[in-house]
Design a protein around this motif. Structure first.
Motif, mmCIF file in Angstrom:
data_model
loop_
_atom_site.group_PDB
_atom_site.id
_atom_site.type_symbol
_atom_site.label_atom_id
_atom_site.label_comp_id
_atom_site.label_asym_id
_atom_site.label_seq_id
_atom_site.Cartn_x
_atom_site.Cartn_y
_atom_site.Cartn_z
ATOM 1 N N ILE A 59 5.201 -11.667 -2.820
ATOM 2 C CA ILE A 59 4.608 -10.371 -2.774
ATOM 3 C C ILE A 59 5.805 -9.517 -3.289
ATOM 4 C CG2 ILE A 59 4.003 -8.384 -1.269
ATOM 5 C CD1 ILE A 59 3.183 -10.240 0.911
ATOM 6 N N CYS A 61 7.000 -5.650 -4.536
ATOM 7 C CA CYS A 61 6.663 -4.227 -4.369
ATOM 8 C C CYS A 61 7.046 -3.756 -5.797
ATOM 9 C CB CYS A 61 7.494 -3.602 -3.140
ATOM 10 S SG CYS A 61 6.979 -1.992 -2.651
ATOM 11 N N LEU A 68 5.693 -5.982 6.109
ATOM 12 C CA LEU A 68 5.017 -7.197 6.577
ATOM 13 C C LEU A 68 5.320 -7.586 8.039
ATOM 14 C CD1 LEU A 68 5.935 -9.484 3.395
ATOM 15 C CD2 LEU A 68 3.928 -7.940 3.715
ATOM 16 N N VAL A 93 -0.267 -6.160 6.385
ATOM 17 C CA VAL A 93 0.728 -5.577 5.513
ATOM 18 C C VAL A 93 0.385 -4.212 6.026
ATOM 19 C CG1 VAL A 93 1.241 -4.839 3.233
ATOM 20 C CG2 VAL A 93 0.448 -7.180 3.693
ATOM 21 N N LEU A 101 1.675 -3.173 -5.242
ATOM 22 C CA LEU A 101 2.089 -4.502 -5.099
ATOM 23 C C LEU A 101 1.502 -5.453 -6.209
ATOM 24 C CD1 LEU A 101 1.608 -4.765 -1.148
ATOM 25 C CD2 LEU A 101 3.776 -4.066 -2.420
ATOM 26 N N LEU A 103 1.028 -9.186 -6.276
ATOM 27 C CA LEU A 103 0.832 -10.611 -5.372
ATOM 28 C C LEU A 103 0.784 -11.771 -6.459
ATOM 29 C CD1 LEU A 103 -1.741 -9.436 -2.606
ATOM 30 C CD2 LEU A 103 0.699 -9.257 -2.765
#
Length: 109
Positions: A59, A61, A68, A93, A101, A103
């Motif tokens: 993850i 940002c 989290l 989240v 984000l 992922l």
């Protein structure tokens, strides 16, 4: 309507993904056999309930700030930071600010 993914080897402009725009949908950028990249937009206050993924998850940002929530701990994640979660690690989240984000999911086969 099918999602249009980028092709392997195609460039994706991450700068464009750092802007949070209300109403812009989250998208799957690339999906390969064992790898998937998702761009997730979360407005401030939105929560993704606790869930687990079969594979490992990175993850990153790109903008904003999320938290989290994992059993026994809370991990803040701000723009420019990333973390990796183990396969089957339960997490939720929470967007503390409007957040963008990136992922990266590793699919198990």
């Amino acid at each position: 309507m099918a999602i249009q993914h980028a092709s392997l080897g195609q460039l994706i402009d991450l700068k464009a993904l750092t802007e949070f725009s209300a109403g812009t949908p989250s998208t799957s950028l690339i999906k390969a056999e064992q790898l998937q990249l998702l761009h997730l937009l979360l407005p401030a206050g939105q929560r993704l309930s606790e869930h687990k993924l079969a594979g490992e998850l990175c993850i990153q940002c790109l903008a904003g700030r999320v938290r989290l929530d994992m059993p026994g701990t809370h991990l803040p994640l701000s723009a420019g930071q990333l973390t990796v979660l183990r396969a089957s690690e339960a997490h939720a989240v929470v967007a503390e600010l409007d957040s963008s984000l990136l992922l990266t999911l590793v699919h198990t086969i």
